[in-house]
Design an enzyme around this catalytic site. Structure first.
Site, short mmCIF file in Angstrom:
data_model
loop_
_atom_site.label_atom_id
_atom_site.label_comp_id
_atom_site.label_asym_id
_atom_site.label_seq_id
_atom_site.Cartn_x
_atom_site.Cartn_y
_atom_site.Cartn_z
N ASP A 16 0.85 -1.19 0.00
CA ASP A 16 0.00 0.00 0.00
C ASP A 16 0.89 1.24 0.00
O ASP A 16 1.89 1.33 0.73
CB ASP A 16 -0.91 -0.02 1.24
N GLN A 34 -14.39 2.21 1.85
CA GLN A 34 -13.74 1.81 0.60
C GLN A 34 -13.50 3.03 -0.28
O GLN A 34 -14.43 3.80 -0.55
CB GLN A 34 -14.62 0.79 -0.14
N SER A 35 -12.26 3.21 -0.72
CA SER A 35 -11.94 4.37 -1.55
C SER A 35 -11.55 3.99 -2.97
O SER A 35 -11.53 4.85 -3.85
CB SER A 35 -10.83 5.21 -0.91
N HIS A 84 -10.31 -5.43 -2.75
CA HIS A 84 -8.95 -5.62 -2.25
C HIS A 84 -8.98 -6.06 -0.80
O HIS A 84 -9.83 -5.61 -0.02
CB HIS A 84 -8.09 -4.37 -2.42
P1 5GP Z 1 -9.65 1.32 0.70
O1 5GP Z 1 -9.69 2.63 1.39
O2 5GP Z 1 -10.40 1.37 -0.62
O3 5GP Z 1 -10.02 0.13 1.54
O4 5GP Z 1 -8.13 1.06 0.36
C1 5GP Z 1 -7.49 1.57 -0.76
C2 5GP Z 1 -6.02 1.56 -0.47
O5 5GP Z 1 -5.34 1.74 -1.67
C3 5GP Z 1 -5.59 2.68 0.47
O6 5GP Z 1 -5.00 2.10 1.64
C4 5GP Z 1 -4.58 3.47 -0.36
O7 5GP Z 1 -3.48 3.92 0.38
C5 5GP Z 1 -4.18 2.49 -1.43
N1 5GP Z 1 -3.80 3.09 -2.69
C6 5GP Z 1 -4.50 4.06 -3.36
N2 5GP Z 1 -3.87 4.37 -4.50
C7 5GP Z 1 -2.75 3.59 -4.55
C8 5GP Z 1 -1.70 3.48 -5.49
O8 5GP Z 1 -1.65 4.15 -6.52
N3 5GP Z 1 -0.71 2.59 -5.22
C9 5GP Z 1 -0.74 1.80 -4.09
N4 5GP Z 1 0.28 0.94 -3.92
N5 5GP Z 1 -1.73 1.89 -3.17
C10 5GP Z 1 -2.71 2.78 -3.40
#
Ligand code: 5GP
Length: 111
Positions: A28, A91-92, A97
């Protein structure tokens, strides 16, 4: 198309720690623990909420890979997974994932 699809297609770089035909695991970009890896299916599935019975084997595969990745990264003391689903779930990125956290004592409950 999401940012994760671009990572799968190598259009943007990521620190990839595991890959096979069905999934990809990479660190991440905004790590919340010393080890913070995302395990994603290569198939474009928006969220946990989009799954159906056709995904049963795939989801089992992902969970077994979590275990393998955790072992390969030396998380012998334990680890945690989380799957954020939808807006209230935090979720962003709209590509399913599994977060894998480890490398420190994790707090409970999460926020
Ligand atoms: P969510 O908030 O959807 O559960 O998690 C999305 C995750 O993706 C976040 O922890 C964020 O830091 C990670 N993330 C977002 N964009 C990128 C990226 O371009 N590269 C990587 N390696 N992680 C990302």
């Amino acid at each position: 198309m999401t940012i994760f699809h671009k990572i799968i297609n190598r259009e943007i770089p990521a620190d990839i720690v595991y890959e096979d035909d069905l999934c990809l695991a990479f660190r991440d970009i905004n790590a919340q623990a010393p080890t913070h890896v995302l395990i994603i299916p290569k198939e474009q599935i928006v969220s946990l909420d989009e799954l159906d019975s056709d995904h049963q084997l795939l989801m089992g595969h992902l969970l077994l890979k979590v275990r393998e990745v955790a072992k390969s990264l030396g998380l012998s003391g334990g680890y945690r997974i989380a799957v954020n689903c939808g807006e209230d779930g935090g979720q962003s990125v709209d590509h399913l994932h599994i977060h894998l956290f480890g490398g420190r004592k994790l707090n409970w409950p999460p926020g």
